[in-house]
Scaffold this motif. Sequence first.
Motif, PDB file in Angstrom:
ATOM      1  N   ASN C 165       0.821  -1.203   0.000  1.00 10.33           N
ATOM      2  CA  ASN C 165       0.000   0.000   0.000  1.00 10.33           C
ATOM      3  C   ASN C 165       0.861   1.261   0.000  1.00 10.33           C
ATOM      4  O   ASN C 165       0.511   2.253  -0.647  1.00 10.33           O
ATOM      5  CB  ASN C 165      -0.947  -0.012   1.209  1.00 10.33           C
ATOM      6  CG  ASN C 165      -2.105  -0.962   0.996  1.00 10.33           C
ATOM      7  OD1 ASN C 165      -2.828  -0.867   0.007  1.00 10.33           O
ATOM      8  ND2 ASN C 165      -2.274  -1.919   1.902  1.00 10.33           N
ATOM      9  N   ALA C 166       1.987   1.223   0.701  1.00  9.83           N
ATOM     10  CA  ALA C 166       2.905   2.364   0.672  1.00  9.83           C
ATOM     11  C   ALA C 166       3.400   2.570  -0.757  1.00  9.83           C
ATOM     12  O   ALA C 166       3.498   3.698  -1.249  1.00  9.83           O
ATOM     13  CB  ALA C 166       4.077   2.126   1.617  1.00  9.83           C
ATOM     14  N   SER C 167       3.688   1.466  -1.439  1.00 10.17           N
ATOM     15  CA  SER C 167       4.154   1.558  -2.822  1.00 10.17           C
ATOM     16  C   SER C 167       3.108   2.243  -3.700  1.00 10.17           C
ATOM     17  O   SER C 167       3.435   3.126  -4.500  1.00 10.17           O
ATOM     18  CB  SER C 167       4.457   0.153  -3.356  1.00 10.17           C
ATOM     19  OG  SER C 167       4.805   0.216  -4.711  1.00 10.17           O
ATOM     20  N   ILE C 168       1.860   1.854  -3.530  1.00  9.25           N
ATOM     21  CA  ILE C 168       0.771   2.461  -4.316  1.00  9.25           C
ATOM     22  C   ILE C 168       0.640   3.957  -3.992  1.00  9.25           C
ATOM     23  O   ILE C 168       0.504   4.795  -4.881  1.00  9.25           O
ATOM     24  CB  ILE C 168      -0.555   1.720  -4.048  1.00  9.25           C
ATOM     25  CG1 ILE C 168      -0.468   0.280  -4.587  1.00  9.25           C
ATOM     26  CG2 ILE C 168      -1.729   2.447  -4.683  1.00  9.25           C
ATOM     27  CD1 ILE C 168      -1.661  -0.601  -4.222  1.00  9.25           C
ATOM     28  N   ALA C 169       0.697   4.278  -2.698  1.00 10.36           N
ATOM     29  CA  ALA C 169       0.564   5.686  -2.294  1.00 10.36           C
ATOM     30  C   ALA C 169       1.699   6.532  -2.878  1.00 10.36           C
ATOM     31  O   ALA C 169       1.467   7.619  -3.421  1.00 10.36           O
ATOM     32  CB  ALA C 169       0.546   5.801  -0.767  1.00 10.36           C
ATOM     33  N   TYR C 170       2.928   6.029  -2.782  1.00 14.33           N
ATOM     34  CA  TYR C 170       4.059   6.789  -3.331  1.00 14.33           C
ATOM     35  C   TYR C 170       3.958   6.903  -4.857  1.00 14.33           C
ATOM     36  O   TYR C 170       4.328   7.909  -5.446  1.00 14.33           O
ATOM     37  CB  TYR C 170       5.398   6.156  -2.927  1.00 14.33           C
ATOM     38  CG  TYR C 170       5.858   6.582  -1.558  1.00 14.33           C
ATOM     39  CD1 TYR C 170       6.310   7.887  -1.326  1.00 14.33           C
ATOM     40  CD2 TYR C 170       5.837   5.707  -0.477  1.00 14.33           C
ATOM     41  CE1 TYR C 170       6.730   8.294  -0.060  1.00 14.33           C
ATOM     42  CE2 TYR C 170       6.261   6.095   0.796  1.00 14.33           C
ATOM     43  CZ  TYR C 170       6.697   7.392   0.994  1.00 14.33           C
ATOM     44  OH  TYR C 170       7.111   7.805   2.224  1.00 14.33           O
ATOM     45  N   LEU C 171       3.450   5.862  -5.491  1.00 10.79           N
ATOM     46  CA  LEU C 171       3.280   5.939  -6.944  1.00 10.79           C
ATOM     47  C   LEU C 171       2.300   7.052  -7.300  1.00 10.79           C
ATOM     48  O   LEU C 171       2.563   7.865  -8.205  1.00 10.79           O
ATOM     49  CB  LEU C 171       2.781   4.590  -7.485  1.00 10.79           C
ATOM     50  CG  LEU C 171       2.547   4.511  -8.988  1.00 10.79           C
ATOM     51  CD1 LEU C 171       3.808   4.858  -9.775  1.00 10.79           C
ATOM     52  CD2 LEU C 171       2.060   3.120  -9.378  1.00 10.79           C
ATOM     53  N   MET C 172       1.187   7.141  -6.570  1.00 11.72           N
ATOM     54  CA  MET C 172       0.222   8.209  -6.836  1.00 11.72           C
ATOM     55  C   MET C 172       0.835   9.566  -6.515  1.00 11.72           C
ATOM     56  O   MET C 172       0.618  10.548  -7.224  1.00 11.72           O
ATOM     57  CB  MET C 172      -1.056   7.958  -6.047  1.00 11.72           C
ATOM     58  CG  MET C 172      -1.750   6.669  -6.513  1.00 11.72           C
ATOM     59  SD  MET C 172      -3.434   6.435  -5.884  1.00 11.72           S
ATOM     60  CE  MET C 172      -3.105   6.245  -4.133  1.00 11.72           C
ATOM     61  N   LYS C 173       1.623   9.610  -5.453  1.00  8.27           N
ATOM     62  CA  LYS C 173       2.322  10.858  -5.107  1.00  8.27           C
ATOM     63  C   LYS C 173       3.234  11.289  -6.256  1.00  8.27           C
ATOM     64  O   LYS C 173       3.312  12.469  -6.597  1.00  8.27           O
ATOM     65  CB  LYS C 173       3.126  10.650  -3.825  1.00  8.27           C
ATOM     66  CG  LYS C 173       3.528  11.947  -3.103  1.00  8.27           C
ATOM     67  CD  LYS C 173       4.341  11.674  -1.850  1.00  8.27           C
ATOM     68  CE  LYS C 173       3.595  11.879  -0.551  1.00  8.27           C
ATOM     69  NZ  LYS C 173       3.098  13.261  -0.332  1.00  8.27           N
ATOM     70  N   SER C 174       3.896  10.319  -6.862  1.00  6.52           N
ATOM     71  CA  SER C 174       4.805  10.669  -7.960  1.00  6.52           C
ATOM     72  C   SER C 174       4.038  11.258  -9.142  1.00  6.52           C
ATOM     73  O   SER C 174       4.598  11.987  -9.947  1.00  6.52           O
ATOM     74  CB  SER C 174       5.625   9.448  -8.397  1.00  6.52           C
ATOM     75  OG  SER C 174       4.864   8.589  -9.216  1.00  6.52           O
ATOM     76  N   PHE C 175       2.752  10.942  -9.252  1.00  3.68           N
ATOM     77  CA  PHE C 175       1.922  11.530 -10.309  1.00  3.68           C
ATOM     78  C   PHE C 175       1.152  12.757  -9.799  1.00  3.68           C
ATOM     79  O   PHE C 175       0.277  13.266 -10.492  1.00  3.68           O
ATOM     80  CB  PHE C 175       0.919  10.500 -10.833  1.00  3.68           C
ATOM     81  CG  PHE C 175       1.515   9.464 -11.745  1.00  3.68           C
ATOM     82  CD1 PHE C 175       1.986   9.821 -12.999  1.00  3.68           C
ATOM     83  CD2 PHE C 175       1.614   8.132 -11.348  1.00  3.68           C
ATOM     84  CE1 PHE C 175       2.524   8.873 -13.854  1.00  3.68           C
ATOM     85  CE2 PHE C 175       2.163   7.179 -12.200  1.00  3.68           C
ATOM     86  CZ  PHE C 175       2.622   7.548 -13.448  1.00  3.68           C
ATOM     87  N   GLY C 176       1.433  13.184  -8.576  1.00  2.00           N
ATOM     88  CA  GLY C 176       0.759  14.365  -8.042  1.00  2.00           C
ATOM     89  C   GLY C 176      -0.654  14.101  -7.548  1.00  2.00           C
ATOM     90  O   GLY C 176      -1.433  15.025  -7.355  1.00  2.00           O
ATOM     91  N   ASN C 177      -1.004  12.845  -7.300  1.00  2.00           N
ATOM     92  CA  ASN C 177      -2.362  12.531  -6.846  1.00  2.00           C
ATOM     93  C   ASN C 177      -2.390  11.997  -5.407  1.00  2.00           C
ATOM     94  O   ASN C 177      -3.226  11.154  -5.068  1.00  2.00           O
ATOM     95  CB  ASN C 177      -3.020  11.526  -7.809  1.00  2.00           C
ATOM     96  CG  ASN C 177      -4.522  11.442  -7.603  1.00  2.00           C
ATOM     97  OD1 ASN C 177      -5.145  12.399  -7.155  1.00  2.00           O
ATOM     98  ND2 ASN C 177      -5.108  10.294  -7.903  1.00  2.00           N
TER      99      ASN C 177
END
Lengths: 304, 304, 304, 304
Positions: C165-177
């Motif tokens: 879940n941290a991976s998913i959250a950081y991935l969305m963060k990398s897209f600004g979401n």
Amino acid sequence: MPEQILLEQVVDKVRPLIGSGKVANYIPALGNVDPNKIAIAVTTADGQTVGAGDYLEPFSIQSISKVFSLTLALSLYSEDGIWCRVGKEPSGQSFNSLVQVELERGIPRNPFINAGALVIADLIQARQSAPKHRMLEEVRKLSGNSHICFDKNVANSEFKFSARNASIAYLMKSFGNFEGNVDTVLKSCFHYCSLKMNCADLSKAMFYLANRGKTLQGHQLITPVQTRQLNALLATSGLYDGAGEFAYRVGMPGKSGVGGGIIAVIPGDMSICVWSPELDQNGNSLAGTHMLEHLSQSLGRSIF
Amino acid sequence: MPEQILLEQVVDKVRPLIGSGKVANYIPALGNVDPNKIAIAVTTADGQTVGAGDYLEPFSIQSISKVFSLTLALSLYSEDGIWCRVGKEPSGQSFNSLVQVELERGIPRNPFINAGALVIADLIQARQSAPKHRMLEEVRKLSGNSHICFDKNVANSEFKFSARNASIAYLMKSFGNFEGNVDTVLKSCFHYCSLKMNCADLSKAMFYLANRGKTLQGHQLITPVQTRQLNALLATSGLYDGAGEFAYRVGMPGKSGVGGGIIAVIPGDMSICVWSPELDQNGNSLAGTHMLEHLSQSLGRSIF
Amino acid sequence: MPEQILLEQVVDKVRPLIGSGKVANYIPALGNVDPNKIAIAVTTADGQTVGAGDYLEPFSIQSISKVFSLTLALSLYSEDGIWCRVGKEPSGQSFNSLVQVELERGIPRNPFINAGALVIADLIQARQSAPKHRMLEEVRKLSGNSHICFDKNVANSEFKFSARNASIAYLMKSFGNFEGNVDTVLKSCFHYCSLKMNCADLSKAMFYLANRGKTLQGHQLITPVQTRQLNALLATSGLYDGAGEFAYRVGMPGKSGVGGGIIAVIPGDMSICVWSPELDQNGNSLAGTHMLEHLSQSLGRSIF
Amino acid sequence: MPEQILLEQVVDKVRPLIGSGKVANYIPALGNVDPNKIAIAVTTADGQTVGAGDYLEPFSIQSISKVFSLTLALSLYSEDGIWCRVGKEPSGQSFNSLVQVELERGIPRNPFINAGALVIADLIQARQSAPKHRMLEEVRKLSGNSHICFDKNVANSEFKFSARNASIAYLMKSFGNFEGNVDTVLKSCFHYCSLKMNCADLSKAMFYLANRGKTLQGHQLITPVQTRQLNALLATSGLYDGAGEFAYRVGMPGKSGVGGGIIAVIPGDMSICVWSPELDQNGNSLAGTHMLEHLSQSLGRSIF
């Protein structure tokens, strides 16, 4: 063997290409570089280094550091200890390595994509109490230049925009392929990438790749077999998604960085470093690749 | 340079590995091969060919034929005429090339995956009235063996199970990257693959790759630059999803076929062919790869 | 309308299926549940609640909490404020939502997959100083049960295994979401999931979905239009990759959790909660789905 | 129940949206339609049909025919006979169904994506000697209009541009999930799609979906359970990658075609057909969706 004049011809021939590529600007600290810089340096089998253009001006080596960190890991671990955690195959992903890491259950395709470099940094972190210091010492020794430093500004800037790399690290952690603290390892990684070196430093530091594992200072850094293997990995995976094209045009094992540097090697003959900040669509130095292509043609030398 | 006795040692050393791999059996005609066959042949710079094991026994060359068809295409088209329709990058897809062709809008990653070989066959078909005949003639000439034939049984059998290849061809057609009639091109392709040659034939036929484009008969088949480029493509993409591992262990440009053959080259030195029908999990001859690895170690030669 | 006896018949009919599924055990705290528990509760249009089996025994509601958090977000944001950050489409990904988030540049497909729930939790965090407390209050009010609590043990256990879940959250963060601190939002999310409620609590709490947005207590929680829209999203995306099958067999909007609970709704008629800890291959309660199927058939009621 | 005047209001309200979408033009025969056409027709529970706009003008029903072919297959096969060869889940693939078919080994996600419709057509072909004739008869009977015809021009035009569908069919064949001759099945499929019907024809023909499986003529075409299941599939998968949005906004099971038609159903109440040739980015009629949304709001009716 190339003389000064040949290198100057190569630089002059390629200089008009400046303007066709794009400087990496995902962090401000990298975007500020002067796009007109252009340089080449060659260290030949006899240990001499010649250069042309801005070959004494330091730049951010970025992913070229992955060669140093893999070399360091090779000295800390057995072959199996490394290759059970990272593969040896080209990634072949024009879109993104995250999808690959997911589909292949946490094992990155090779040590030169971001995911692979993070695993290598994680391996180093597990065995080294002060990995950043050790890396700096090593690089200074290899190049014979004790003034080489990290660019803290670049390292911190990378960390601020590291969400994607954090995502990759946590994904690998979820598959059990990442042991350390994500932030700590990311910081080490970004420090390695932020090393500032010039073309002369890099061609000297990489000399062991052309010299069966022995450094310019006569130290056997890795074995001849390991050197051959490392060169093989560079040939198939060293240039992101442009490895095939690079082999086709240049025909040397190599490694690029988004700072615009590329190192390349003709085993037995020479180690080379080129630099020009503008990148092609694969993220490799555009003019840099052309310099290597011209050098290869002029010398009639490649590994093929 | 390798002598007869060295090749025999290589064969003897590797023979115990027979039984660890799996013979390709997706078509019955291939599954019937004797898994105990093992062979090596080398053609050296002076034009001499030596062999050991079953090196005079013909086998189905399968994807090794993709080297011949790309070479033929290079003689029929300009560089651009080919490389606008097929890429030069490793596919890096452990799962499947169809997904890649879809994501990259009909352009196969390289000429050695199935999709790429179909495009090359389509290119040949567009310029040759009798491509199968022409291929046969070419291969006979290159190897100096006028008895080489297609195995019609294998070719027809492949065609019967060709739904997946048809799917790839139609997918490329939907993107405008396939001109000919799908069935016709598939049949040509399967004929090329069904060529029966022995290790001696193949090491002779591939000699031009080690000899700057000049055949054993002294004919300049492709230019030295094209030869270097072809070797580069073989090094990065010649062994399916095992190219990185092959470079790491063997360190030579090469091309494998599911019939168990592998050809490999040390430019300037020699062309080699090994054969052992059992395959590893990447679809490359298991014992064959080991023979090349031992030969490389014994001679202390590789491109790295 | 279903009477006590009908619910008991449903439980008895389905009880033999216990043993065919698999209790979620990715965290120990969940794996310890008694697999023989089975329960159903229904709250009808007149506000009465009836139940059968272990319908007064609390269990971990897990992803059912995503209905509460989306409802809370709907009260905090405009329609656009939510739907520019998360989609409304079924994910259709049997393999993994991370690939989808990558391909669709950080926008999760819907609010009920993990990625979408993280975005909703991030939205709540941005507007609420004490989101966990607020959520607890809300859920107690909706169900009329002031004893409902978080299971801190489960929440902490989830956090320990939250790399994916941290991976998913950081991935969305990398897209600004993703705006908030990843750890903080993850902790909130895991607390919502750790709520312990029984079937009676849940059927009461979800009554607003069957009652045009008005709660059992007569409070208009969301508008009738929002309620219709929320039910539509549950119908197309509420059961992970089993939404189509669930619609086909049960024919009600619903939401499942890996604790073995499922809530479902017949708008205008009733809200339902079933519980049985063993899951099918899609991660939905196996016996729970069968209870809903039988209830639908017995009553001759569904939305289709 | 809607009266004539309400339908006219709906058409007038939505007409200004003409110009915001894009007529499908992948084959010329479809691209020539007048984009200003707009129509709605409703068949109510009492069997009356009312319409507004161009509701008597025939158009190409395209994928709406997939409802007829699935209904036909349901009458020819057992439940298992169908659902072992095609799934019931939303595809959730914004990019392409071919990737999904590959990853899920030849089993299409649902009967309404192209791959699924090809499997259904393959099933029909295996049991019907003259499937095209049978389909035509069925559709004429259902709508009570014996003048309905195939548009041979459209069917042939589709076949000429069918490479992508051929690729999908061959891919399924390679996985053993396609029995017939690819060209024959494609031709049948394209004929079904080329049916020309008007909104009144379609709302009448689809009446069985609103009437527990019984046609306007009083014939029990499929069972009430099958009808409920078919409506469930339409609700989760009937509008390509816009099913979630359609459920959210319209709240009815439905099926769209690239000819600009959409059929929708409120079980127990009415069957509806709208038509407006311009499509939104998901390939569904833009104004058509708006007409359904307004109708749902005006009547205060949906399944949620």
